[in-house]
Every structure is written in structure tokens, then in C-alpha cells.
Design a protein around this motif. Structure first.
Motif, PDB file in Angstrom:
ATOM      1  N   CYS A  14       0.823  -1.221   0.000  1.00 15.71           N
ATOM      2  CA  CYS A  14       0.000   0.000   0.000  1.00 15.71           C
ATOM      3  C   CYS A  14       0.849   1.260   0.000  1.00 15.71           C
ATOM      4  O   CYS A  14       0.354   2.346  -0.314  1.00 15.71           O
ATOM      5  CB  CYS A  14      -0.963   0.020   1.186  1.00 15.71           C
ATOM      6  N   GLN A  15       2.113   1.129   0.321  1.00 14.80           N
ATOM      7  CA  GLN A  15       2.996   2.286   0.400  1.00 14.80           C
ATOM      8  C   GLN A  15       3.904   2.418  -0.823  1.00 14.80           C
ATOM      9  O   GLN A  15       4.781   3.281  -0.856  1.00 14.80           O
ATOM     10  CB  GLN A  15       3.850   2.208   1.667  1.00 14.80           C
ATOM     11  N   ILE A  16       3.657   1.602  -1.834  1.00 14.39           N
ATOM     12  CA  ILE A  16       4.474   1.648  -3.051  1.00 14.39           C
ATOM     13  C   ILE A  16       3.622   2.128  -4.215  1.00 14.39           C
ATOM     14  O   ILE A  16       2.772   1.397  -4.727  1.00 14.39           O
ATOM     15  CB  ILE A  16       5.089   0.274  -3.365  1.00 14.39           C
ATOM     16  N   ALA A  17       3.833   3.378  -4.585  1.00  8.41           N
ATOM     17  CA  ALA A  17       3.187   3.930  -5.780  1.00  8.41           C
ATOM     18  C   ALA A  17       4.086   3.588  -6.966  1.00  8.41           C
ATOM     19  O   ALA A  17       5.269   3.945  -6.984  1.00  8.41           O
ATOM     20  CB  ALA A  17       3.007   5.438  -5.645  1.00  8.41           C
ATOM     21  N   LEU A  18       3.537   2.875  -7.927  1.00  6.90           N
ATOM     22  CA  LEU A  18       4.333   2.427  -9.068  1.00  6.90           C
ATOM     23  C   LEU A  18       4.642   3.589 -10.004  1.00  6.90           C
ATOM     24  O   LEU A  18       3.787   4.434 -10.265  1.00  6.90           O
ATOM     25  CB  LEU A  18       3.586   1.326  -9.812  1.00  6.90           C
ATOM     26  N   SER A  19       5.863   3.601 -10.489  1.00  4.49           N
ATOM     27  CA  SER A  19       6.288   4.611 -11.455  1.00  4.49           C
ATOM     28  C   SER A  19       6.990   3.912 -12.611  1.00  4.49           C
ATOM     29  O   SER A  19       7.363   2.742 -12.501  1.00  4.49           O
ATOM     30  CB  SER A  19       7.218   5.634 -10.792  1.00  4.49           C
ATOM     31  N   GLU A  20       7.170   4.621 -13.708  1.00  6.84           N
ATOM     32  CA  GLU A  20       7.756   4.012 -14.907  1.00  6.84           C
ATOM     33  C   GLU A  20       9.122   3.399 -14.643  1.00  6.84           C
ATOM     34  O   GLU A  20       9.469   2.381 -15.246  1.00  6.84           O
ATOM     35  CB  GLU A  20       7.845   5.044 -16.028  1.00  6.84           C
ATOM     36  N   ASP A  21       9.895   3.987 -13.731  1.00 11.96           N
ATOM     37  CA  ASP A  21      11.220   3.441 -13.452  1.00 11.96           C
ATOM     38  C   ASP A  21      11.167   2.154 -12.624  1.00 11.96           C
ATOM     39  O   ASP A  21      12.199   1.550 -12.358  1.00 11.96           O
ATOM     40  CB  ASP A  21      12.115   4.480 -12.785  1.00 11.96           C
TER      41      ASP A  21
END
Length: 102
Positions: A83-90
């Protein structure tokens, strides 16, 4: 983007996701985690083990996350709450294993 997930039964999956998604939401949609608190960082039912090489590439843990993980018997040095990991392109190619129930 894609992430690699090993579920609690040991099955490996490659999941399609969108930058900006929270990892918990992606896993919850497939019933891979419970996420009892709905992503409020208060239950730790979305714990994952992040693969070596990835843990240092993620944003640092916040105080609440670190406190929850510290209380878990099955936490590891690579544990994070999805829940604390917002996914980003990298994070394309991120590899995690869903933690067993506490």
C-alpha cells in the motif's frame, strides 16, 4: 509497465499495471493480498518481499510502515507494505513475493 509477482503458493506471474497505481491495488484486484485496512498503512496484510536489486530503488519507508513491519514475525530486511508503493515508470520489471500470512 510490468511487474513480476510470486504469490503465496509459489506461482510466478507477470502483471500489467499503470504508473501511478499502488502496488496493493494491483495485487488486491487479483486476490493476492487481503489489504484489510484498504491501504491506510494499519494492517500489514499487503506485505511483500522485494527482490534484491529493487529494494534500494524504492522510496524510503515512512515511520508508520517501518513501525508495522517491525512488529511482524515474518518481516525481512526486504519487506515492504504494498500500500505504500506507488508504481512509477522506473519500476518497470519490479519483482516481489507476497509474504505468507502472519
Amino acid at each position: 509497465m510490468k511487474i513480476n509477482v510470486t504469490d503465496r503458493a509459489g506461482n510466478q506471474r507477470v502483471l500489467e499495471c499503470t504508473p501511478g497505481d499502488r502496488l496493493m491495488e494491483v495485487l488486491l484486484a487479483l486476490d493476492l493480498v487481503e489489504a484489510t485496512c484498504g491501504g491506510e498503512c494499519s494492517c500489514a496484510t499487503c506485505q511483500v518481499y522485494v527482490a534484491d536489486g529493487w529494494i534500494d530503488r524504492l522510496p524510503a519507508q515512512g515511520a508508520f510502515e517501518a513501525e508495522l513491519l517491525d512488529e511482524l514475525l515474518n518481516a525481512r530486511s526486504t519487506s515492504r507494505l504494498a500500500c505504500q508503493i506507488a508504481l512509477s515508470e522506473d519500476m518497470d520489471g519490479l519483482t516481489v513475493t507476497v509474504a505468507q500470512h502472519e
